[in-house]
Scaffold this motif. Structure first.
Motif, PDB file in Angstrom:
ATOM      1  N   ASP A 266      12.857  11.029   7.666  1.00  0.00           N
ATOM      2  CA  ASP A 266      13.841  10.568   8.769  1.00  0.00           C
ATOM      3  C   ASP A 266      13.066   9.456   9.490  1.00  0.00           C
ATOM      4  O   ASP A 266      13.822   8.500   9.636  1.00  0.00           O
ATOM      5  CB  ASP A 266      14.032  11.630   9.662  1.00  0.00           C
ATOM      6  CG  ASP A 266      14.793  13.027   9.042  1.00  0.00           C
ATOM      7  OD1 ASP A 266      15.403  12.594   7.796  1.00  0.00           O
ATOM      8  OD2 ASP A 266      14.944  13.897   9.657  1.00  0.00           O
ATOM      9  N   ASP A 267      11.735   9.502   9.769  1.00  0.00           N
ATOM     10  CA  ASP A 267      10.984   8.616  10.497  1.00  0.00           C
ATOM     11  C   ASP A 267      11.010   7.108   9.719  1.00  0.00           C
ATOM     12  O   ASP A 267      11.289   6.187  10.337  1.00  0.00           O
ATOM     13  CB  ASP A 267       9.711   8.985  10.802  1.00  0.00           C
ATOM     14  CG  ASP A 267       9.649   9.978  11.876  1.00  0.00           C
ATOM     15  OD1 ASP A 267      10.827  10.320  12.666  1.00  0.00           O
ATOM     16  OD2 ASP A 267       8.725  10.683  12.195  1.00  0.00           O
ATOM     17  N   LEU A 268      10.560   7.261   8.602  1.00  0.00           N
ATOM     18  CA  LEU A 268      10.376   5.890   7.734  1.00  0.00           C
ATOM     19  C   LEU A 268      11.655   5.421   6.893  1.00  0.00           C
ATOM     20  O   LEU A 268      11.689   4.355   6.796  1.00  0.00           O
ATOM     21  CB  LEU A 268       9.240   6.192   6.544  1.00  0.00           C
ATOM     22  CG  LEU A 268       7.870   6.623   7.113  1.00  0.00           C
ATOM     23  CD1 LEU A 268       7.096   7.360   5.959  1.00  0.00           C
ATOM     24  CD2 LEU A 268       7.118   5.430   7.692  1.00  0.00           C
ATOM     25  N   GLY A 269      12.506   6.320   7.002  1.00  0.00           N
ATOM     26  CA  GLY A 269      13.941   5.963   6.286  1.00  0.00           C
ATOM     27  C   GLY A 269      13.901   5.974   4.870  1.00  0.00           C
ATOM     28  O   GLY A 269      14.752   5.580   4.005  1.00  0.00           O
ATOM     29  N   ALA A 270      12.805   6.446   4.232  1.00  0.00           N
ATOM     30  CA  ALA A 270      12.486   6.655   2.967  1.00  0.00           C
ATOM     31  C   ALA A 270      11.274   7.604   2.648  1.00  0.00           C
ATOM     32  O   ALA A 270      10.586   7.879   3.545  1.00  0.00           O
ATOM     33  CB  ALA A 270      12.462   5.309   2.030  1.00  0.00           C
ATOM     34  N   ASP A 271      11.070   8.210   1.613  1.00  0.00           N
ATOM     35  CA  ASP A 271       9.912   8.947   1.153  1.00  0.00           C
ATOM     36  C   ASP A 271       8.840   8.076   1.141  1.00  0.00           C
ATOM     37  O   ASP A 271       8.862   6.785   0.858  1.00  0.00           O
ATOM     38  CB  ASP A 271      10.159   9.517  -0.341  1.00  0.00           C
ATOM     39  CG  ASP A 271       9.168  10.556  -0.631  1.00  0.00           C
ATOM     40  OD1 ASP A 271       8.095  10.065  -1.234  1.00  0.00           O
ATOM     41  OD2 ASP A 271       9.499  11.657  -0.104  1.00  0.00           O
ATOM     42  N   PRO A 272       7.735   8.780   1.864  1.00  0.00           N
ATOM     43  CA  PRO A 272       6.419   7.858   1.953  1.00  0.00           C
ATOM     44  C   PRO A 272       6.065   7.196   0.547  1.00  0.00           C
ATOM     45  O   PRO A 272       5.517   6.156   0.616  1.00  0.00           O
ATOM     46  CB  PRO A 272       5.496   8.984   2.401  1.00  0.00           C
ATOM     47  CG  PRO A 272       6.070   9.972   2.986  1.00  0.00           C
ATOM     48  CD  PRO A 272       7.663  10.020   2.204  1.00  0.00           C
ATOM     49  N   ALA A 273       6.291   7.828  -0.432  1.00  0.00           N
ATOM     50  CA  ALA A 273       5.934   7.265  -1.832  1.00  0.00           C
ATOM     51  C   ALA A 273       6.716   5.858  -2.269  1.00  0.00           C
ATOM     52  O   ALA A 273       6.166   5.064  -2.955  1.00  0.00           O
ATOM     53  CB  ALA A 273       5.965   8.342  -2.870  1.00  0.00           C
ATOM     54  N   GLU A 274       7.675   5.822  -1.547  1.00  0.00           N
ATOM     55  CA  GLU A 274       8.597   4.650  -1.675  1.00  0.00           C
ATOM     56  C   GLU A 274       8.118   3.479  -0.650  1.00  0.00           C
ATOM     57  O   GLU A 274       8.152   2.398  -1.035  1.00  0.00           O
ATOM     58  CB  GLU A 274      10.042   4.916  -1.463  1.00  0.00           C
ATOM     59  CG  GLU A 274      10.780   5.717  -2.522  1.00  0.00           C
ATOM     60  CD  GLU A 274      11.976   6.393  -2.192  1.00  0.00           C
ATOM     61  OE1 GLU A 274      12.783   5.678  -1.521  1.00  0.00           O
ATOM     62  OE2 GLU A 274      12.359   7.148  -2.817  1.00  0.00           O
ATOM     63  N   VAL A 275       7.707   4.189   0.407  1.00  0.00           N
ATOM     64  CA  VAL A 275       7.346   2.985   1.529  1.00  0.00           C
ATOM     65  C   VAL A 275       5.947   2.445   1.301  1.00  0.00           C
ATOM     66  O   VAL A 275       5.688   1.407   1.576  1.00  0.00           O
ATOM     67  CB  VAL A 275       7.471   3.660   2.889  1.00  0.00           C
ATOM     68  CG1 VAL A 275       6.980   3.094   3.974  1.00  0.00           C
ATOM     69  CG2 VAL A 275       9.101   4.223   3.276  1.00  0.00           C
ATOM     70  N   PHE A 276       5.060   3.344   0.933  1.00  0.00           N
ATOM     71  CA  PHE A 276       3.710   2.998   0.738  1.00  0.00           C
ATOM     72  C   PHE A 276       3.134   2.726  -0.644  1.00  0.00           C
ATOM     73  O   PHE A 276       3.948   3.387  -1.602  1.00  0.00           O
ATOM     74  CB  PHE A 276       2.864   4.025   1.545  1.00  0.00           C
ATOM     75  CG  PHE A 276       2.936   4.130   2.945  1.00  0.00           C
ATOM     76  CD1 PHE A 276       2.345   3.213   3.903  1.00  0.00           C
ATOM     77  CD2 PHE A 276       3.710   5.100   3.247  1.00  0.00           C
ATOM     78  CE1 PHE A 276       2.628   3.380   5.368  1.00  0.00           C
ATOM     79  CE2 PHE A 276       3.855   5.171   4.648  1.00  0.00           C
ATOM     80  CZ  PHE A 276       3.528   4.354   5.767  1.00  0.00           C
ATOM     81  N   ALA A 277       2.160   1.814  -1.010  1.00  0.00           N
ATOM     82  CA  ALA A 277       1.727   1.706  -2.219  1.00  0.00           C
ATOM     83  C   ALA A 277       0.924   2.962  -2.773  1.00  0.00           C
ATOM     84  O   ALA A 277       1.058   3.440  -3.620  1.00  0.00           O
ATOM     85  CB  ALA A 277       0.723   0.508  -2.274  1.00  0.00           C
ATOM     86  N   GLU A 278       0.231   3.554  -1.534  1.00  0.00           N
ATOM     87  CA  GLU A 278      -0.623   4.934  -1.855  1.00  0.00           C
ATOM     88  C   GLU A 278      -0.296   5.675  -0.555  1.00  0.00           C
ATOM     89  O   GLU A 278      -0.320   5.017   0.528  1.00  0.00           O
ATOM     90  CB  GLU A 278      -1.894   4.623  -1.997  1.00  0.00           C
ATOM     91  CG  GLU A 278      -2.453   4.065  -3.183  1.00  0.00           C
ATOM     92  CD  GLU A 278      -3.691   4.024  -3.471  1.00  0.00           C
ATOM     93  OE1 GLU A 278      -4.494   4.744  -2.895  1.00  0.00           O
ATOM     94  OE2 GLU A 278      -4.214   2.946  -4.164  1.00  0.00           O
ATOM     95  N   PHE A 279      -0.102   6.971  -0.776  1.00  0.00           N
ATOM     96  CA  PHE A 279      -0.104   7.956   0.514  1.00  0.00           C
ATOM     97  C   PHE A 279      -0.787   9.149   0.283  1.00  0.00           C
ATOM     98  O   PHE A 279      -0.368   9.968  -0.873  1.00  0.00           O
ATOM     99  CB  PHE A 279       1.644   8.038   0.997  1.00  0.00           C
ATOM    100  CG  PHE A 279       1.719   8.924   2.114  1.00  0.00           C
ATOM    101  CD1 PHE A 279       1.615   8.161   3.251  1.00  0.00           C
ATOM    102  CD2 PHE A 279       1.754  10.256   2.235  1.00  0.00           C
ATOM    103  CE1 PHE A 279       2.019   8.889   4.644  1.00  0.00           C
ATOM    104  CE2 PHE A 279       1.703  11.049   3.170  1.00  0.00           C
ATOM    105  CZ  PHE A 279       2.085  10.332   4.374  1.00  0.00           C
TER     106      PHE A 279
END
Length: 144
Positions: A106-119
Motif C-alpha cells: 500500500d505504501d510503496l504502490g507495489a511489492d517491495p521486490a518490484e520497487v527495490f533491487a534487493e529487499f
C-alpha cells in the motif's frame, strides 16, 4: 463506526483480543488489573507477568503501546508486572514479514521486490509502532 455501536470488524478484533488473552491463561491477570471482577490479588508471579507481556506483543502495536504506558505506572501496578512490561520500551518482538507485506505494498504502490533491487524481509530493528528493513535501490544505494 457510530458512537455506542460496534461494527463487525470491532467484534472480530474483540474476539481476537479475548482469544489471545484466554490462550495465555490471563484471567487472574485481568482480575488483578481490575478489568474483570473476582478476588483482588495484588501480586503477580513471573510466569503470569511474562504471559501478559507476550499476549500484548501478539495483539500488536496498539497493545504494545498500552504495555509501555502501563510500565510507567508503578503507582498502580505491582513491580513484578511493571518490570516485565518495561522491556517493551526497548525489546519488542518483530511482526512477521507476511503480516507487514500488505502495508508495504500500500505504501510503496507495489511489492517491495518490484520497487527495490534487493529487499531484506528480516527487520534490522523493531519498535512498538514500526520496523526497519534494509534494501538496495536500483541505483545501487543501500537504504533503510
Amino acid at each position: 463506526m457510530m458512537v455506542g455501536r460496534l461494527s463487525t470488524a470491532d467484534y472480530r478484533r474483540l474476539a481476537t483480543v479475548l482469544r489471545v488473552l484466554g490462550e495465555a491463561g490471563l484471567k487472574p491477570t485481568l482480575a488483578r488489573l481490575g478489568l474483570i471482577r473476582t478476588q483482588n490479588v495484588q501480586s503477580f508471579d513471573d510466569a503470569e507477568a511474562e504471559a501478559f507481556v507476550r499476549a500484548l506483543e501478539r495483539l500488536g502495536p496498539t497493545f504494545v503501546k498500552l504495555g509501555q504506558i502501563m510500565a510507567t505506572r508503578a503507582d498502580l501496578l505491582p513491580p513484578e508486572l511493571t518490570e516485565r512490561l518495561s522491556r517493551l520500551h526497548d525489546a519488542v518482538a518483530p511482526v512477521p514479514f507476511e503480516e507487514v507485506r500488505s502495508q508495504l505494498v500500500d505504501d510503496l504502490g507495489a511489492d517491495p521486490a518490484e520497487v527495490f533491487a534487493e529487499f531484506s524481509a528480516t527487520p534490522i530493528a523493531a519498535a512498538s509502532i514500526g520496523q526497519v528493513y534494509e534494501a538496495r535501490l536500483r541505483t545501487g544505494e543501500t537504504v533503510v
